[in-house]
Motif scaffolding. Structure first.
Motif, PDB file in Angstrom:
ATOM      1  N   CYS A  41       0.845  -1.206   0.000  1.00 60.62           N
ATOM      2  CA  CYS A  41       0.000   0.000   0.000  1.00 60.62           C
ATOM      3  C   CYS A  41       0.875   1.248   0.000  1.00 60.62           C
ATOM      4  CB  CYS A  41      -0.939   0.000   1.205  1.00 60.62           C
ATOM      5  SG  CYS A  41      -2.151  -1.319   1.163  1.00 60.62           S
ATOM      6  N   ASN A  42       1.695   1.380  -0.991  1.00 62.04           N
ATOM      7  CA  ASN A  42       2.634   2.493  -1.080  1.00 62.04           C
ATOM      8  C   ASN A  42       1.996   3.657  -1.849  1.00 62.04           C
ATOM      9  OD1 ASN A  42       4.752   4.235  -1.395  1.00 62.04           O
ATOM     10  ND2 ASN A  42       6.134   2.741  -2.312  1.00 62.04           N
ATOM     11  N   PRO A  43       1.666   4.753  -1.164  1.00 58.64           N
ATOM     12  CA  PRO A  43       1.030   5.875  -1.847  1.00 58.64           C
ATOM     13  C   PRO A  43       1.988   6.646  -2.757  1.00 58.64           C
ATOM     14  CG  PRO A  43       1.454   6.452   0.425  1.00 58.64           C
ATOM     15  CD  PRO A  43       1.815   4.999   0.269  1.00 58.64           C
ATOM     16  N   SER A  52      -6.489   7.829  -5.455  1.00 56.81           N
ATOM     17  CA  SER A  52      -5.854   6.525  -5.235  1.00 56.81           C
ATOM     18  C   SER A  52      -4.765   6.614  -4.175  1.00 56.81           C
ATOM     19  CB  SER A  52      -5.263   5.984  -6.531  1.00 56.81           C
ATOM     20  OG  SER A  52      -6.288   5.714  -7.459  1.00 56.81           O
ATOM     21  N   ARG A  53      -3.997   7.705  -4.207  1.00 55.01           N
ATOM     22  CA  ARG A  53      -2.950   7.899  -3.191  1.00 55.01           C
ATOM     23  C   ARG A  53      -3.562   7.979  -1.793  1.00 55.01           C
ATOM     24  NH1 ARG A  53       1.875   8.978  -5.628  1.00 55.01           N
ATOM     25  NH2 ARG A  53       1.725   9.823  -7.724  1.00 55.01           N
ATOM     26  N   GLU A  54      -4.671   8.689  -1.690  1.00 54.76           N
ATOM     27  CA  GLU A  54      -5.336   8.817  -0.388  1.00 54.76           C
ATOM     28  C   GLU A  54      -5.838   7.460   0.104  1.00 54.76           C
ATOM     29  OE1 GLU A  54      -8.329  11.784  -1.040  1.00 54.76           O
ATOM     30  OE2 GLU A  54      -6.863  13.415  -1.137  1.00 54.76           O
ATOM     31  N   MET A  56      -4.627   4.489  -0.759  1.00 53.90           N
ATOM     32  CA  MET A  56      -3.449   3.689  -0.413  1.00 53.90           C
ATOM     33  C   MET A  56      -2.900   4.099   0.953  1.00 53.90           C
ATOM     34  SD  MET A  56      -2.913   1.456  -2.753  1.00 53.90           S
ATOM     35  CE  MET A  56      -1.305   0.995  -3.306  1.00 53.90           C
ATOM     36  N   GLN A  57      -2.868   5.406   1.222  1.00 58.00           N
ATOM     37  CA  GLN A  57      -2.359   5.883   2.501  1.00 58.00           C
ATOM     38  C   GLN A  57      -3.265   5.434   3.652  1.00 58.00           C
ATOM     39  OE1 GLN A  57       0.682   7.578   3.040  1.00 58.00           O
ATOM     40  NE2 GLN A  57       0.154   6.881   5.091  1.00 58.00           N
ATOM     41  N   ARG A  60      -2.567   1.798   4.190  1.00 58.75           N
ATOM     42  CA  ARG A  60      -1.242   1.658   4.801  1.00 58.75           C
ATOM     43  C   ARG A  60      -1.318   1.992   6.298  1.00 58.75           C
ATOM     44  NH1 ARG A  60       4.087   2.266   2.117  1.00 58.75           N
ATOM     45  NH2 ARG A  60       5.630   2.563   3.753  1.00 58.75           N
TER      46      ARG A  60
END
Length: 106
Positions: A41-43, A52-54, A56-57, A60
């Motif tokens: 789960c690397n943003p 998508s980054r949010e 993933m974060q 994570r």
């Protein structure tokens, strides 16, 4: 894949160092699975949208909290925080190693 002798030696060394560090941390299967989930789960991955980054974060962070809770339950309040910090440092090291490995094999 055909590797030169130097590339094969580098690959073996990378594998050895990775496994050795995992053993030094005395990680059990659950800790290792959570570590893999955190790495997955690397943003910071390329080509991810902001949304998508949010996501993933968030995932994570959820896995990191689960890891901390599990470590505290397994290892206690005296040893747990230090082990958690060491495992998270190991996570960062593995992430950098994977990124560098991808660049060198492209």
């Amino acid at each position: 894949i055909r590797w030169s002798a130097a590339e094969a030696r580098q690959e073996r060394n990378m594998y050895y160092v990775t496994v050795q560090r995992k053993k030094e941390l005395n990680m059990d299967k659950k800790e290792y699975i959570l570590l893999k989930a955190i790495i997955s789960c690397n943003p910071a991955l390329e080509d991810l949208s902001k949304c998508s980054r949010e996501i993933m974060q968030e995932q994570r962070d959820r896995h990191a909290k689960s890891l901390m809770s599990y470590i505290m339950a397994r290892r206690g309040s005296k040893e747990g925080p230090l082990v958690y910090t060491e495992i998270m440092a190991y996570t960062d090291w593995l992430t950098r190693l994977i990124k560098r490995h991808k660049v060198s094999t492209c």
